[in-house]
Design an enzyme around this catalytic site. Structure first.
Site, PDB file in Angstrom:
ATOM      1  N   ARG A 186      17.991 -14.213  -6.992  1.00  0.00           N
ATOM      2  CA  ARG A 186      18.638 -14.256  -5.690  1.00  0.00           C
ATOM      3  C   ARG A 186      19.091 -15.684  -5.346  1.00  0.00           C
ATOM      4  O   ARG A 186      20.148 -15.903  -4.768  1.00  0.00           O
ATOM      5  CB  ARG A 186      17.623 -13.741  -4.653  1.00  0.00           C
ATOM      6  CG  ARG A 186      17.956 -14.008  -3.215  1.00  0.00           C
ATOM      7  CD  ARG A 186      18.852 -12.962  -2.653  1.00  0.00           C
ATOM      8  NE  ARG A 186      19.197 -13.248  -1.267  1.00  0.00           N
ATOM      9  CZ  ARG A 186      20.194 -12.676  -0.624  1.00  0.00           C
ATOM     10  NH1 ARG A 186      20.930 -11.774  -1.211  1.00  0.00           N
ATOM     11  NH2 ARG A 186      20.441 -12.975   0.623  1.00  0.00           N
TER      12      ARG A 186
ATOM     13  N   LYS B  93       8.186 -23.026  -5.561  1.00  0.00           N
ATOM     14  CA  LYS B  93       9.347 -22.334  -6.133  1.00  0.00           C
ATOM     15  C   LYS B  93      10.512 -22.317  -5.130  1.00  0.00           C
ATOM     16  O   LYS B  93      11.642 -22.639  -5.476  1.00  0.00           O
ATOM     17  CB  LYS B  93       8.968 -20.881  -6.489  1.00  0.00           C
ATOM     18  CG  LYS B  93      10.164 -19.996  -6.818  1.00  0.00           C
ATOM     19  CD  LYS B  93       9.758 -18.567  -7.117  1.00  0.00           C
ATOM     20  CE  LYS B  93       9.939 -17.619  -5.969  1.00  0.00           C
ATOM     21  NZ  LYS B  93      11.301 -17.232  -5.615  1.00  0.00           N
ATOM     22  N   ASN B  94      10.222 -21.936  -3.889  1.00  0.00           N
ATOM     23  CA  ASN B  94      11.310 -21.787  -2.911  1.00  0.00           C
ATOM     24  C   ASN B  94      11.880 -23.128  -2.468  1.00  0.00           C
ATOM     25  O   ASN B  94      12.863 -23.170  -1.732  1.00  0.00           O
ATOM     26  CB  ASN B  94      10.827 -20.990  -1.693  1.00  0.00           C
ATOM     27  CG  ASN B  94      10.716 -19.511  -2.015  1.00  0.00           C
ATOM     28  OD1 ASN B  94      11.018 -19.088  -3.126  1.00  0.00           O
ATOM     29  ND2 ASN B  94      10.269 -18.728  -1.046  1.00  0.00           N
TER      30      ASN B  94
ATOM     31  N   ARG C 178      20.033  -7.069   0.135  1.00  0.00           N
ATOM     32  CA  ARG C 178      19.972  -8.509   0.422  1.00  0.00           C
ATOM     33  C   ARG C 178      21.391  -9.047   0.368  1.00  0.00           C
ATOM     34  O   ARG C 178      21.785  -9.709  -0.568  1.00  0.00           O
ATOM     35  CB  ARG C 178      19.056  -9.218  -0.577  1.00  0.00           C
ATOM     36  CG  ARG C 178      17.622  -8.804  -0.438  1.00  0.00           C
ATOM     37  CD  ARG C 178      16.723  -9.498  -1.409  1.00  0.00           C
ATOM     38  NE  ARG C 178      16.312 -10.826  -0.960  1.00  0.00           N
ATOM     39  CZ  ARG C 178      15.418 -11.563  -1.588  1.00  0.00           C
ATOM     40  NH1 ARG C 178      14.860 -11.126  -2.697  1.00  0.00           N
ATOM     41  NH2 ARG C 178      15.082 -12.754  -1.139  1.00  0.00           N
TER      42      ARG C 178
ATOM     43  N   CYS D  73      14.345 -10.066  -6.583  1.00  0.00           N
ATOM     44  CA  CYS D  73      13.444  -8.959  -6.278  1.00  0.00           C
ATOM     45  C   CYS D  73      14.170  -7.897  -5.462  1.00  0.00           C
ATOM     46  O   CYS D  73      14.987  -8.216  -4.605  1.00  0.00           O
ATOM     47  CB  CYS D  73      12.274  -9.464  -5.445  1.00  0.00           C
ATOM     48  SG  CYS D  73      11.046 -10.362  -6.366  1.00  0.00           S
TER      49      CYS D  73
ATOM     50  N   ARG E  58       7.927 -15.405 -12.485  1.00  0.00           N
ATOM     51  CA  ARG E  58       8.961 -15.997 -11.628  1.00  0.00           C
ATOM     52  C   ARG E  58       8.361 -16.921 -10.572  1.00  0.00           C
ATOM     53  O   ARG E  58       9.069 -17.779 -10.040  1.00  0.00           O
ATOM     54  CB  ARG E  58       9.762 -14.893 -10.918  1.00  0.00           C
ATOM     55  CG  ARG E  58      10.610 -14.057 -11.840  1.00  0.00           C
ATOM     56  CD  ARG E  58      11.525 -13.140 -11.038  1.00  0.00           C
ATOM     57  NE  ARG E  58      12.115 -13.875  -9.951  1.00  0.00           N
ATOM     58  CZ  ARG E  58      12.176 -13.462  -8.691  1.00  0.00           C
ATOM     59  NH1 ARG E  58      11.700 -12.297  -8.351  1.00  0.00           N
ATOM     60  NH2 ARG E  58      12.731 -14.201  -7.762  1.00  0.00           N
TER      61      ARG E  58
ATOM     62  N   ASP F 265       6.585 -13.128   2.571  1.00  0.00           N
ATOM     63  CA  ASP F 265       6.109 -13.199   1.188  1.00  0.00           C
ATOM     64  C   ASP F 265       4.586 -13.053   1.074  1.00  0.00           C
ATOM     65  O   ASP F 265       4.071 -12.759  -0.001  1.00  0.00           O
ATOM     66  CB  ASP F 265       6.525 -14.531   0.544  1.00  0.00           C
ATOM     67  CG  ASP F 265       8.019 -14.584   0.264  1.00  0.00           C
ATOM     68  OD1 ASP F 265       8.696 -13.558   0.468  1.00  0.00           O
ATOM     69  OD2 ASP F 265       8.503 -15.649  -0.158  1.00  0.00           O
TER      70      ASP F 265
END
Ligand code: UD1
Length: 417
Positions: free
Chosen positions: A92, A22-23, A121, A116, A397, A306
């Site tokens: 984000r 995902k990232n 942030r 999140c 997500r 994470d």
């Protein structure tokens, strides 16, 4: 809203495929804005955040096509520079569209991103880095207008903290800037290196990939390519922990072992037997997990923030006391109250959480954020008795096909509409 019913206490045994990260896929999709040709990604995870990124690209005028794990984006038709507030708020990562839009179009209009709730942030480092590259930032009615009337120019930059998103925005903006950008104290996360490799495949000139000093020689234009998204290290570690907390044995296929190092050593400290061969990681749980003496989140190659919440669940059912210290985000313990409903003995003092290992029992709990949700799902799998999990959208997500995958290896769960 759907709820998940979980009957805990079943050993998970078998084999699971690991999807693309995902990232990684989110900044990769944002980077297609830089490319006036078709780009194809393989090994893409099917996630709600990916749907949001595709909606942003569609809104900007790019053509997108999704076929299973393959996504093609054609940026030739890019025609807008603004991202609507509703899409910005959904994740984000929407902020990583800023750098590429600015570099390709000379301007971008965005609002503050969502995602999140892990404490404040802010995006101040993103904006000041882009300003150093020649951008002007103005704010009006909650919208940020960022433009570079005279184009972006390479420069020497040093980040106060190796922020992942800031590094990604700088890399993408600098790829089409005039001259050379040198970025000191860059984030070294494997997903940042994946973005560098993709940009280089498109004709960018980035050296120092994987290190903390990145040098980007700007080019006039990038071209399309086909690129395979790297495996998801958080998905890997979450399923490794699913084996650990259920006394099970799972073989995870398609993993990237190098990116997992800091988490694998904690799994071993907790008594799991690990075997890694090529792209397969096998995890066998001990009869009872041992505690993790001190886990401190740090930028890569440190222990990933994470992974903190999922590891805390393992500590809840381990023998002894584990100590966790969060250094990256301010509010990473929102799941703790929910874990307590399941019998967890956790004391939080500021950034430190002390977990006295015992056992967990079933309860009705709500996912609080993506990784906190994973922690609660693991707790429900490990608990004695039945649990009900709400706010499942957080899991959607970050974990593709998670219900099917868990069922396939013996988890007893079903969705209540
Ligand atoms: C990325 C990851 C997220 C991970 C995090 C840290 C994605 C999509 N998300 O998030 O899963 O937890 O890295 O590894 O890749 N900060 C500022 N000002 C800024 C930017 C950041 O103060 O302008 C602070 C943040 O509030 C946070 C810290 O820096 O406390 C780390 O943030 P950053 O590394 O930027 O994380 P993200 O890119 O948001």
């Amino acid at each position: 809203m759907d709820e998940l019913y979980v009957e805990g206490g079943h050993r998970l045994v078998g084999e699971l495929p690991i999807h693309g990260a995902k990232n990684s896929v989110l900044p990769l999709l944002a980077a297609t804005v830089l490319v006036p040709q078709a780009v194809t990604f393989t090994n893409c995870p099917s996630l709600s955040d990916v749907d949001v990124a595709l909606a942003i690209l569609g809104n900007l005028g790019c053509k997108t096509r999704q076929n299973g794990t393959c996504i093609t984006v054609d940026g030739a038709t890019l025609s807008a520079v603004g991202i609507p507030d509703g899409l910005m708020r959904q994740m984000r990562s929407s902020i990583v569209f800023l750098g590429p839009l600015l570099a390709r179009c000379g301007e971008a209009t965005v609002s503050l991103p969502g995602g999140c709730e892990l404490g404040p942030r802010p995006i101040d480092w993103h904006l000041s880095a882009l300003e150093k590259l020649g951008a002007q930032v103005t704010e009006s009615a909650g919208r940020l207008c960022v433009c570079a009337p005279r184009g972006l120019r390479g420069c020497e930059l040093s980040l106060a903290f190796p922020s992942v998103g800031t590094t990604e925005n700088v890399l993408m903006a600098a790829s089409l800037a005039k001259g050379v950008t040198v970025l000191h104290n860059a984030a070294q996360e494997p997903e940042v290196a994946d973005l560098c490799r993709f940009l280089n495949c498109c004709g960018a000139r980035i050296t120092g990939v994987g290190g903390s000093r990145l040098v980007v020689e700007g080019v006039a234009r990038l071209h399309g390519c086909t690129y395979r998204v790297m495996p998801d290290r958080m998905e890997t570690i979450t399923y490794a922990l699913a084996a650990a907390v259920t006394g099970g044995e799972l073989s995870l296929v398609g993993v990237d072992k190098a990116s997992l190092c800091p988490t694998l050593s904690v799994l071993e400290e907790m008594g799991c037997a690990l075997h890694c061969e090529k792209r397969r990681l096998s995890v066998k749980a001990p009869t009872r997990l041992a505690c993790a003496r001190g886990v401190r989140s740090m930028p890569y190659p440190g222990f990933p923030t994470d992974a903190m919440a999922p590891f805390m669940t393992a500590a809840c059912v381990a023998n002894g006391t584990s100590v966790f210290t969060e250094t990256v985000f301010e509010n990473r313990y929102r799941h703790v109250d929910e874990l307590r409903r399941m019998g967890a003995r956790i004391r939080v003092n500021g950034r430190v959480a002390v977990v006295d290992g015992d056992s967990l029992h079933g309860a009705t709990v709500q996912c609080t954020d993506l990784r906190g949700g994973a922690a609660l799902l693991l707790a429900a799998l490990a608990a004695d008795g039945e649990s009900r999990l709400g706010a499942l959208q957080h899991l959607e997500r970050g974990y593709p096909a998670w219900e099917d995958k868990l069922r396939r290896v013996g988890a007893q769960l079903y969705r209540i509409k």
